[in-house]
Design an enzyme around this catalytic site. Structure first.
Site, short mmCIF file in Angstrom:
data_model
loop_
_atom_site.label_atom_id
_atom_site.label_comp_id
_atom_site.label_asym_id
_atom_site.label_seq_id
_atom_site.Cartn_x
_atom_site.Cartn_y
_atom_site.Cartn_z
N LYS A 251 0.87 -1.20 0.00
CA LYS A 251 0.00 0.00 0.00
C LYS A 251 0.90 1.24 0.00
O LYS A 251 1.52 1.56 1.00
CB LYS A 251 -0.87 -0.03 1.27
N CYS B 164 13.46 10.30 7.54
CA CYS B 164 13.22 9.80 8.89
C CYS B 164 14.47 9.95 9.76
O CYS B 164 14.38 10.21 10.95
CB CYS B 164 12.79 8.35 8.83
N GLU C 296 9.46 15.17 16.29
CA GLU C 296 9.86 15.10 14.89
C GLU C 296 9.05 16.11 14.08
O GLU C 296 7.82 16.13 14.14
CB GLU C 296 9.59 13.69 14.35
N GLY D 297 2.42 3.58 13.72
CA GLY D 297 3.13 2.36 14.14
C GLY D 297 2.55 1.79 15.42
O GLY D 297 2.38 0.57 15.56
N GLY E 166 6.61 4.47 8.54
CA GLY E 166 5.76 5.65 8.64
C GLY E 166 5.90 6.27 10.01
O GLY E 166 6.93 6.11 10.68
N SER E 167 4.85 6.94 10.45
CA SER E 167 4.95 7.70 11.69
C SER E 167 4.85 6.79 12.92
O SER E 167 4.26 5.70 12.86
CB SER E 167 3.83 8.74 11.73
N THR E 168 5.39 7.25 14.01
CA THR E 168 5.35 6.49 15.26
C THR E 168 3.90 6.30 15.72
O THR E 168 3.53 5.24 16.21
CB THR E 168 6.22 7.18 16.32
N GLU F 134 9.40 0.65 10.99
CA GLU F 134 10.44 1.66 10.77
C GLU F 134 9.74 3.00 10.96
O GLU F 134 8.97 3.42 10.10
CB GLU F 134 10.99 1.57 9.34
P1 NAP Z 1 2.06 7.85 8.21
O1 NAP Z 1 1.02 8.87 8.29
O2 NAP Z 1 2.28 6.97 9.37
O3 NAP Z 1 1.74 6.98 6.92
C1 NAP Z 1 2.51 5.90 6.49
C2 NAP Z 1 1.66 4.97 5.68
O4 NAP Z 1 0.67 4.36 6.53
C3 NAP Z 1 0.88 5.65 4.57
O5 NAP Z 1 0.79 4.76 3.47
C4 NAP Z 1 -0.47 5.85 5.22
O6 NAP Z 1 -1.52 6.02 4.31
C5 NAP Z 1 -0.63 4.57 6.01
N1 NAP Z 1 -1.56 4.64 7.13
C6 NAP Z 1 -2.10 5.74 7.73
N2 NAP Z 1 -2.90 5.37 8.75
C7 NAP Z 1 -2.87 4.02 8.81
C8 NAP Z 1 -3.48 3.05 9.66
N3 NAP Z 1 -4.28 3.38 10.67
N4 NAP Z 1 -3.20 1.74 9.44
C9 NAP Z 1 -2.38 1.37 8.45
N5 NAP Z 1 -1.79 2.23 7.61
C10 NAP Z 1 -2.01 3.55 7.79
O7 NAP Z 1 3.47 8.47 7.89
P2 NAP Z 1 3.81 9.50 6.76
O8 NAP Z 1 3.36 10.83 7.22
O9 NAP Z 1 3.35 9.00 5.44
O10 NAP Z 1 5.40 9.42 6.74
C11 NAP Z 1 6.20 10.17 7.57
C12 NAP Z 1 6.73 9.35 8.72
O11 NAP Z 1 7.42 8.20 8.24
C13 NAP Z 1 7.72 10.09 9.56
O12 NAP Z 1 7.42 9.93 10.92
C14 NAP Z 1 9.04 9.42 9.23
O13 NAP Z 1 10.01 9.52 10.22
C15 NAP Z 1 8.62 8.04 8.98
N6 NAP Z 1 9.61 7.33 8.15
C16 NAP Z 1 10.40 6.39 8.76
C17 NAP Z 1 11.36 5.71 8.03
C18 NAP Z 1 12.24 4.70 8.68
O14 NAP Z 1 12.86 3.91 7.97
N7 NAP Z 1 12.34 4.65 9.98
C19 NAP Z 1 11.50 5.97 6.66
C20 NAP Z 1 10.68 6.92 6.08
C21 NAP Z 1 9.72 7.59 6.85
P3 NAP Z 1 -1.85 7.54 3.83
O15 NAP Z 1 -0.71 7.99 3.01
O16 NAP Z 1 -3.07 7.40 3.05
O17 NAP Z 1 -2.03 8.35 5.08
#
Ligand code: NAP
Ligand code: MG
Length: 486
Positions: free
Chosen positions: A191, A299, A396, A248, A243-245, A265
């Site tokens: 996804k 990230c 963050e 997660g 994605g976000s904590t 991650e």
């Molecule tokens: P996010 O809001 O957590 O979204 C990540 C993914 O999860 C998106 O595809 C999102 O869909 C989906 N999602 C949202 N709510 C969900 C739920 N309840 N259940 C399952 N999936 C769900 O994060 P983001 O804003 O896209 O990305 C930024 C974050 O990613 C930052 O915190 C960054 O630090 C982290 N990140 C970490 C790493 C690492 O390797 N540690 C690498 C890159 C990014 P939608 O797009 O439709 O909301």
């Protein structure tokens, strides 16, 4: 900054726009399930836009629970009947083929990534796309050598992997997830993030062209609810989430008490530490690369800078000078250093934090610049006079915002750097090798760079401690996340 208002007297580059006439983007993308492009059962579509000019690029299918179910069923069938029984050397050939096709289409992938995500063409061309190809090449090599990856242990694939990725490295994150899963013998439902689905869909076209058996990789676009449906599907064996904590934590709760394997991650607030014996000019470039690279949408961004007190003035003044010479603007221009923020939402979040930093009493510096009238842009921002407890030093921001603190001793900086709920990465700048090893032993971070920052390689594991998640991607460690030891 933008040509009109850069403050440094120097020569100017003529605009050098990467051409878009070689790319193919459909007006509308369906879901890629079982090797076919199928309409979403809801009949609903959403738009993906170019954040640098707010123009709509394409319509994207919104997959729901029913579509996820179709995709998981296709992945299960492909796993049982085809992929898990295929000789590993044959699986490797498919993965190599995907890597080679990506390579052939590298230029197109880079341009589409820049259009959809707002990141500079220099980055998508030189970092995202080559690294994504290299992940497929690297893991293709492991597919028929699992016995060597885990000597004296017997391993089996897990089955169907559900993978959810964010918007900051859309194609690269898809590669980080899909390549090791396939190499270890699993099938996949992925996804992509809602604001950046295009390169994952181009990858689906490449996968189709590679002749990979139907159902081995399925791409289901949508929102958070689509991701949640994947997490909660009963026939998924493993969830890999980047994605976000916050999300997660929701996923970890949802999987508690199930037999699904999980890797997370998550976010970061990484420390970049400059000692007084560091090569200062290189360190300044490292700071810029650490946080302003990809507009801070990284990230592991070095978003907390710690400078030894006796060189702080020098480092900060050099940093300010350097910021004045950065080009902000059209991400498709090969001269651009700072591209667009990925979405309006994210820009608002960043602006909220900048205001909060000012309210908290920190001192802000932004190089003078006129932002483009259309699109989502934020100038590189420094904060000095920042307290350790300050919200901008703790949370963050995921944007081009750097907090700067000073320190006197090693113990002090280790304590400050580790005083964070996150533990993803860190940078240490010093000429003393022994000090680097000492710091690496004491810093709570998954990756520690010495005299450099933001360097990635498919052979090297990546992942975090504490609220930055668990599990590793990349290298042999990344394979281990997709097998069970029996
Ligand atoms: P996010 O809001 O957590 O979204 C990540 C993914 O999860 C998106 O595809 C999102 O869909 C989906 N999602 C949202 N709510 C969900 C739920 N309840 N259940 C399952 N999936 C769900 O994060 P983001 O804003 O896209 O990305 C930024 C974050 O990613 C930052 O915190 C960054 O630090 C982290 N990140 C970490 C790493 C690492 O390797 N540690 C690498 C890159 C990014 P939608 O797009 O439709 O909301
Ligand atoms: Mg977009």
């Amino acid at each position: 900054m933008t040509k009109e208002n850069r403050q440094v007297d120097s020569w100017e580059y003529a605009p050098s726009l990467e051409s878009t006439n070689h790319i193919h983007i459909k007006k509308r993308y369906e879901l890629f399930i079982n090797g076919e492009w199928v309409k979403p059962s809801s009949g609903k579509y959403f738009e993906t836009i170019n954040p640098a000019n707010e123009e709509v690029i394409s319509e994207i299918a919104h997959g729901n629970e029913e579509d996820i179910d179709r995709a998981v069923k296709a992945a299960r069938k492909a796993y049982t009947e085809v992929w898990s029984v295929m000789p590993a050397a044959e699986r490797a050939k498919y993965i190599y083929r995907i890597a080679r096709l990506m390579h052939e289409q590298a230029r197109e992938l880079a341009v589409i990534e820049t259009l959809d995500a707002g990141k500079t063409i220099r980055e998508s061309r030189d970092i995202d796309v080559p690294l994504a190809c290299n992940h497929f090449f690297y893991y293709a090599g492991w597919a028929d050598k699992l016995a060597y990856a885990f000597p004296n242990r017997k391993v089996e694939s897990l089955g169907v992997a559900g993978q959810i990725i964010p918007w900051n490295f859309p194609l690269l994150m898809a590669a980080w997830k899909i390549a090791p899963a396939l190499a270890a013998g699993n099938t996949v439902v992925l996804k992509p993030a809602e604001t950046t689905p295009l390169t994952a869909l181009k990858l689906a076209e490449i996968i189709e062209a590679s002749g990979l058996p139907p159902g081995v990789v399925n791409i289901v676009t949508g929102y958070g609810d689509t991701g949640a449906a994947l997490v909660n599907h009963l026939d998924v064996d493993k969830i890999a989430f980047t994605g976000s904590t916050n999300v997660g934590k929701i996923i970890q709760k949802a999987l508690a008490g199930t037999s699904k394997k999980l890797t997370l991650e998550l976010g970061g607030k990484s420390a970049n530490i400059i000692f007084d014996d560091a090569p200062i000019d290189q360190a300044v470039e490292g700071i810029i690369n650490g946080i302003f690279f990809n507009q801070g949408h990284v990230c592991c961004a070095g978003s907390r800078l710690f400078v030894q007190e006796n060189v702080a003035e020098k480092v900060i003044s050099k940093l300010k000078e350097r910021l004045k010479s950065l080009y902000l603007g059209d991400p498709l221009d090969k001269n651009t250093d700072v591209g667009a923020i990925n979405s309006k939402n994210q820009l608002e979040t960043i602006e909220r934090y900048i205001q909060l930093g000012k309210n908290e009493g920190a001192e802000m510096y932004q190089p003078a610049c006129v932002l483009p009238k259309k699109g989502f842009f934020c100038p590189p921002t420094l904060f000095t006079n920042v307290a350790q407890s300050s919200v901008i030093a703790q949370e963050e921001i995921f944007g081009p915002v750097l907090t700067i603190q000073t320190f006197r001793t090693i113990d002090e900086v280790i304590q400050k750097a580790n005083n964070s709920p996150y533990g993803l990465a860190a940078g240490v700048w010093t000429e003393k090798g022994a000090r680097i090893f000492n710091m690496a032993n004491q810093l709570n971070a998954g990756v520690i760079w010495a005299n450099t920052y933001n360097k990635f390689d498919p052979t090297s594991p990546f992942g975090g401690y504490k609220e930055s998640g668990f599990g590793r991607e990349g290298g042999v460690h990344g394979l281990a996340a997709y097998v069970k030891f029996i």
